[in-house]
Structure formats: structure tokens, C-alpha cells
Design a protein around this motif. Structure first.
Motif, PDB file in Angstrom:
ATOM      1  N   ASN A  39       0.826  -1.208   0.000  1.00 35.23           N
ATOM      2  CA  ASN A  39       0.000   0.000   0.000  1.00 35.23           C
ATOM      3  C   ASN A  39       0.859   1.257   0.000  1.00 35.23           C
ATOM      4  O   ASN A  39       0.522   2.255  -0.643  1.00 35.23           O
ATOM      5  N   GLU A  40       1.966   1.211   0.728  1.00 34.59           N
ATOM      6  CA  GLU A  40       2.862   2.365   0.759  1.00 34.59           C
ATOM      7  C   GLU A  40       3.538   2.569  -0.585  1.00 34.59           C
ATOM      8  O   GLU A  40       3.743   3.697  -1.023  1.00 34.59           O
ATOM      9  N   ASP A  41       3.885   1.464  -1.250  1.00 39.05           N
ATOM     10  CA  ASP A  41       4.545   1.566  -2.550  1.00 39.05           C
ATOM     11  C   ASP A  41       3.584   2.035  -3.637  1.00 39.05           C
ATOM     12  O   ASP A  41       3.982   2.749  -4.561  1.00 39.05           O
ATOM     13  N   ASN A  42       2.324   1.640  -3.539  1.00 39.20           N
ATOM     14  CA  ASN A  42       1.345   2.007  -4.564  1.00 39.20           C
ATOM     15  C   ASN A  42      -0.009   2.279  -3.917  1.00 39.20           C
ATOM     16  O   ASN A  42      -0.930   1.460  -4.003  1.00 39.20           O
ATOM     17  N   PRO A  43      -0.146   3.426  -3.241  1.00 39.51           N
ATOM     18  CA  PRO A  43      -1.381   3.708  -2.503  1.00 39.51           C
ATOM     19  C   PRO A  43      -2.617   3.830  -3.378  1.00 39.51           C
ATOM     20  O   PRO A  43      -3.731   3.611  -2.910  1.00 39.51           O
ATOM     21  N   VAL A  44      -2.439   4.156  -4.649  1.00 41.67           N
ATOM     22  CA  VAL A  44      -3.596   4.351  -5.524  1.00 41.67           C
ATOM     23  C   VAL A  44      -4.420   3.069  -5.646  1.00 41.67           C
ATOM     24  O   VAL A  44      -5.645   3.105  -5.707  1.00 41.67           O
ATOM     25  N   TYR A  45      -3.731   1.933  -5.660  1.00 38.89           N
ATOM     26  CA  TYR A  45      -4.445   0.665  -5.819  1.00 38.89           C
ATOM     27  C   TYR A  45      -4.283  -0.249  -4.608  1.00 38.89           C
ATOM     28  O   TYR A  45      -4.450  -1.464  -4.706  1.00 38.89           O
ATOM     29  N   GLY A  46      -3.975   0.343  -3.460  1.00 42.45           N
ATOM     30  CA  GLY A  46      -3.827  -0.439  -2.246  1.00 42.45           C
ATOM     31  C   GLY A  46      -5.116  -1.075  -1.771  1.00 42.45           C
ATOM     32  O   GLY A  46      -5.100  -2.049  -1.027  1.00 42.45           O
ATOM     33  N   PHE A  47      -6.240  -0.531  -2.215  1.00 38.46           N
ATOM     34  CA  PHE A  47      -7.551  -1.026  -1.789  1.00 38.46           C
ATOM     35  C   PHE A  47      -7.888  -2.374  -2.427  1.00 38.46           C
ATOM     36  O   PHE A  47      -8.732  -3.119  -1.918  1.00 38.46           O
TER      37      PHE A  47
ATOM     38  N   ASN B  82       1.105  19.800  -3.285  1.00 41.39           N
ATOM     39  CA  ASN B  82       1.568  20.137  -1.937  1.00 41.39           C
ATOM     40  C   ASN B  82       2.354  19.048  -1.222  1.00 41.39           C
ATOM     41  O   ASN B  82       2.950  19.313  -0.181  1.00 41.39           O
ATOM     42  N   SER B  83       2.350  17.840  -1.746  1.00 35.25           N
ATOM     43  CA  SER B  83       3.035  16.752  -1.043  1.00 35.25           C
ATOM     44  C   SER B  83       4.549  16.918  -1.114  1.00 35.25           C
ATOM     45  O   SER B  83       5.110  17.304  -2.151  1.00 35.25           O
ATOM     46  N   ALA B  84       5.190  16.614   0.004  1.00 35.46           N
ATOM     47  CA  ALA B  84       6.663  16.642   0.039  1.00 35.46           C
ATOM     48  C   ALA B  84       7.241  15.310  -0.420  1.00 35.46           C
ATOM     49  O   ALA B  84       8.448  15.174  -0.608  1.00 35.46           O
ATOM     50  N   ASP B  85       6.368  14.330  -0.598  1.00 36.79           N
ATOM     51  CA  ASP B  85       6.793  12.994  -1.026  1.00 36.79           C
ATOM     52  C   ASP B  85       6.725  12.917  -2.546  1.00 36.79           C
ATOM     53  O   ASP B  85       5.649  12.998  -3.134  1.00 36.79           O
ATOM     54  N   ASP B  86       7.867  12.765  -3.197  1.00 37.43           N
ATOM     55  CA  ASP B  86       7.901  12.748  -4.658  1.00 37.43           C
ATOM     56  C   ASP B  86       7.064  11.602  -5.234  1.00 37.43           C
ATOM     57  O   ASP B  86       6.438  11.750  -6.289  1.00 37.43           O
ATOM     58  N   LYS B  87       7.058  10.461  -4.539  1.00 41.81           N
ATOM     59  CA  LYS B  87       6.282   9.321  -5.028  1.00 41.81           C
ATOM     60  C   LYS B  87       4.792   9.662  -5.053  1.00 41.81           C
ATOM     61  O   LYS B  87       4.090   9.368  -6.024  1.00 41.81           O
TER      62      LYS B  87
ATOM     63  N   LYS C  98       3.500  12.695  -5.172  1.00 42.15           N
ATOM     64  CA  LYS C  98       3.291  13.741  -6.177  1.00 42.15           C
ATOM     65  C   LYS C  98       3.067  13.116  -7.558  1.00 42.15           C
ATOM     66  O   LYS C  98       2.141  13.473  -8.290  1.00 42.15           O
ATOM     67  N   VAL C  99       3.933  12.157  -7.884  1.00 49.97           N
ATOM     68  CA  VAL C  99       3.850  11.518  -9.199  1.00 49.97           C
ATOM     69  C   VAL C  99       2.577  10.694  -9.332  1.00 49.97           C
ATOM     70  O   VAL C  99       1.853  10.784 -10.337  1.00 49.97           O
ATOM     71  N   GLN C 100       2.273   9.886  -8.315  1.00 51.34           N
ATOM     72  CA  GLN C 100       1.104   9.016  -8.410  1.00 51.34           C
ATOM     73  C   GLN C 100      -0.195   9.808  -8.441  1.00 51.34           C
ATOM     74  O   GLN C 100      -1.137   9.432  -9.138  1.00 51.34           O
ATOM     75  N   ALA C 101      -0.251  10.898  -7.687  1.00 46.89           N
ATOM     76  CA  ALA C 101      -1.451  11.738  -7.713  1.00 46.89           C
ATOM     77  C   ALA C 101      -1.636  12.358  -9.103  1.00 46.89           C
ATOM     78  O   ALA C 101      -2.760  12.408  -9.627  1.00 46.89           O
ATOM     79  N   LEU C 102      -0.548  12.807  -9.708  1.00 44.24           N
ATOM     80  CA  LEU C 102      -0.650  13.392 -11.047  1.00 44.24           C
ATOM     81  C   LEU C 102      -1.039  12.342 -12.082  1.00 44.24           C
ATOM     82  O   LEU C 102      -1.796  12.630 -13.023  1.00 44.24           O
ATOM     83  N   GLU C 103      -0.549  11.119 -11.929  1.00 41.86           N
ATOM     84  CA  GLU C 103      -0.935  10.051 -12.854  1.00 41.86           C
ATOM     85  C   GLU C 103      -2.437   9.788 -12.800  1.00 41.86           C
ATOM     86  O   GLU C 103      -3.067   9.529 -13.830  1.00 41.86           O
ATOM     87  N   VAL C 104      -3.010   9.842 -11.598  1.00 42.69           N
ATOM     88  CA  VAL C 104      -4.458   9.663 -11.461  1.00 42.69           C
ATOM     89  C   VAL C 104      -5.201  10.754 -12.228  1.00 42.69           C
ATOM     90  O   VAL C 104      -6.150  10.484 -12.972  1.00 42.69           O
TER      91      VAL C 104
END
Length: 309
Positions: A120-128, A204-209, A211-217
Motif C-alpha cells: 500500500n505504501e509503494d502504490n497507494p492508488v491501488y492499495g484497496f 503540496n506533497s513533500a513525497d515525490d512518489k 506527487k507523481v502518483q497523484a498526477l498520474e491519477v
């Protein structure tokens, strides 16, 4: 479990018994060696005293045999008592199988929980995804109330800033999946507000991962809105990260494609903005990104036609 205990006890007992026999025969060898020396001595003594040697030898042999048998029996009884004590200490006196099984299951469950948390930490978008019931898709399609309730709850999580960005992204990923399952591009639960909330995470996220995953969504969102297109243009022009710049450009092209015939005014506006970045970008990086996306001359001509040029 009881069979395992029996096997362990039998193995330990066998080993102990073997050691005991080894000790017995070792001592018996030493005992048998002694009469040889004593026999020589008795011969010499007999020559002096004329005492019958066989009488002393038989008496000594019987004494050794009786002593060794008693010692061996006592040793075996002691080992049996020790094995019983060890077995009781190791396994307890009752409910042992259940306790051991529960302990093993607890360890396995904790291991699975940590692995799931890491995924989930590595890929929170599809952790569900792993937690969904097997009939989730079918229930979405056949139970409108269930689909509405799930989507409403997910939108609430996306907008809830008290949750972690990972939790909000996971809710957005599930909400977006629901829309694809239901073959909808947007509805009251999946709209500009939810997409903009995810854009905020990317900004606003300080976490680059994250930032990228949110933009991909956002880049792959089926929601078409001029405000989303403007946000994507800002990222293309201002974001220093080349991957994020490219991802935003793909999102902008997606907005253009999806505008289609349903929103000709927006399509024309987007076509003009895309051409402006393609032809006259103030940054060479921006121009390079747009030119990589529009390599096909036929596509470029289509964009020019849609822009009214």
C-alpha cells in the motif's frame, strides 16, 4: 500436533537410550578388561597361596553383572522421567495444539499485514484492491444503492483532509475504478471537485512518489473540465521534473480527445492551447515535450483543424 510430540519424544528417548547403551558397553569393556589383569595377579597369588582362582573370578563376574544391570535400569528410569518433564515443559499439559496453532496463525497474519502495508505504501492508488470482496464488480453493476453508497463514501474520503494522502489517493483510485466498471465518465460522486483534491495532493506533497502518483491519477481521469486542463498546463510550464511535465502533457491531450463532439467549444480552446505550446513555447523543455507527444503529422493537422486554423 500430538503425533509430532510423540515423534519428538520417541526420537529423544531413542537417542538417550543409545547413549546409555554406549556408556554401558564402554564400561562393560573396561570391566571385562579388569579380570584379565586380575587373573594374571591371581595366578601369581595362587602360586604362593594355592587358593582356587576360579572361585574368586566367578564371584567377581556375578558382582559386575548385577551392578551393571541395576545401574542400567536406574539410568533408563531416570531418562524416562526427564523426557516426561521436558515434554511437559515444552508443550504444556492441555490445549497445546490449539495454542501452538493460534501462535503460528498469529505470526502468519502479522507477516501478511506487514506485506500488505508495504504494498500500500509503494502504490497507494491501488492499495484497496486486495481487500475487495470477490463479488464486488457484480454487486456494483446489479445493486444501484450499493454502488451509490460506496461512491459517496469514497468521495468523502478523497475530500477529507484529516486522512493521510495515501488514504485519500486509495479512495480516489477505487472511485475511479468504480466509474470504469459502471462505464461512466463522471457523475455527482466523480467530478471536478474530486480530481482537484487529488491535484492538490500532487501540488503540496513533500513525497515525490505521492506527487507523481497523484498526477498520474489526474492525467488518466475521464473527467473533462477546463479548470483541470488549466492546472495541467501550469504543471507543463512550471514543473521542473520532466516525467511530471510529460505526464501533465498526456493529461492535457486526454482532455482534448475526450472533449470530442460533446463539447466543441472546449475542444477548439484546447486545440489552440496545445498548438501554442507546440509552436511557440517560451521553454524549450515544454516545446520538446509537446513535440514528442505529437509526432504524427496527421494528428498535428487534425489539431490545427480543430483549432480553426
Amino acid at each position: 500436533m500430538s503425533q509430532t510430540k510423540s515423534n519428538i519424544a520417541l526420537g529423544v528417548a531413542s537417542a538417550a537410550f543409545a547413549l546409555t547403551l554406549y556408556s554401558h558397553f564402554s564400561s562393560q569393556t573396561n570391566i571385562e578388561a579388569a579380570p584379565v589383569k586380575q587373573h594374571q595377579s591371581s595366578v601369581n597369588t595362587r602360586q604362593v597361596s594355592n587358593e582356587p582362582a576360579h572361585v574368586n573370578e566367578a564371584s567377581k563376574s556375578n558382582s559386575y553383572d548385577e551392578m551393571d544391570s541395576s545401574a542400567l535400569i536406574a539410568r533408563i528410569e531416570y531418562l524416562e522421567e526427564r523426557l516426561l518433564d521436558i515434554e511437559n515443559q515444552a508443550y504444556g499439559n492441555g490445549g497445546t495444539s490449539d495454542v501452538m496453532e493460534e501462535a503460528i496463525l498469529a505470526v502468519l497474519e502479522e507477516k501478511e499485514r506487514k506485506e500488505r502495508q508495504k504494498r500500500n505504501e509503494d502504490n497507494p492508488v491501488y492499495g484497496f484492491y486486495e481487500d475487495l470482496p470477490k463479488d464486488y464488480d457484480l454487486k456494483l453493476k446489479t445493486d444501484p444503492e450499493f454502488a451509490s453508497k460506496i461512491s459517496q463514501d469514497l468521495k468523502g474520503k478523497v475530500l477529507d483532509q484529516t486522512l493521510t494522502p495515501q488514504e485519500r489517493l486509495s479512495a480516489m483510485g477505487q472511485l475511479q475504478m468504480n466509474m470504469y466498471i459502471l462505464n461512466r465518465t463522471q457523475d455527482e460522486m466523480f467530478d471536478y471537485e474530486t480530481v482537484d483534491a487529488v491535484l492538490e495532493i500532487s501540488r503540496n506533497s513533500a513525497d515525490d512518489k505521492l506527487k507523481v502518483q497523484a498526477l498520474e491519477v489526474v492525467a488518466h481521469s475521464p473527467v473533462v473540465d477546463s479548470r483541470i486542463a488549466k492546472s495541467l498546463q501550469d504543471i507543463i510550464e512550471k514543473e521542473p521534473n520532466k516525467y511530471m511535465k510529460t505526464m501533465a502533457a498526456e493529461g492535457l491531450m486526454g482532455q482534448y480527445y475526450q472533449a470530442g463532439e460533446s463539447n466543441p467549444e472546449m475542444k477548439q480552446q484546447l486545440a489552440n492551447e496545445i498548438l501554442a505550446m507546440y509552436d511557440n513555447a517560451t521553454s524549450s523543455d515544454v516545446q520538446a515535450v509537446m513535440q514528442r507527444l505529437i509526432r504524427d503529422g496527421e494528428l498535428l493537422e487534425q489539431i490545427r483543424r480543430d483549432a480553426g486554423r
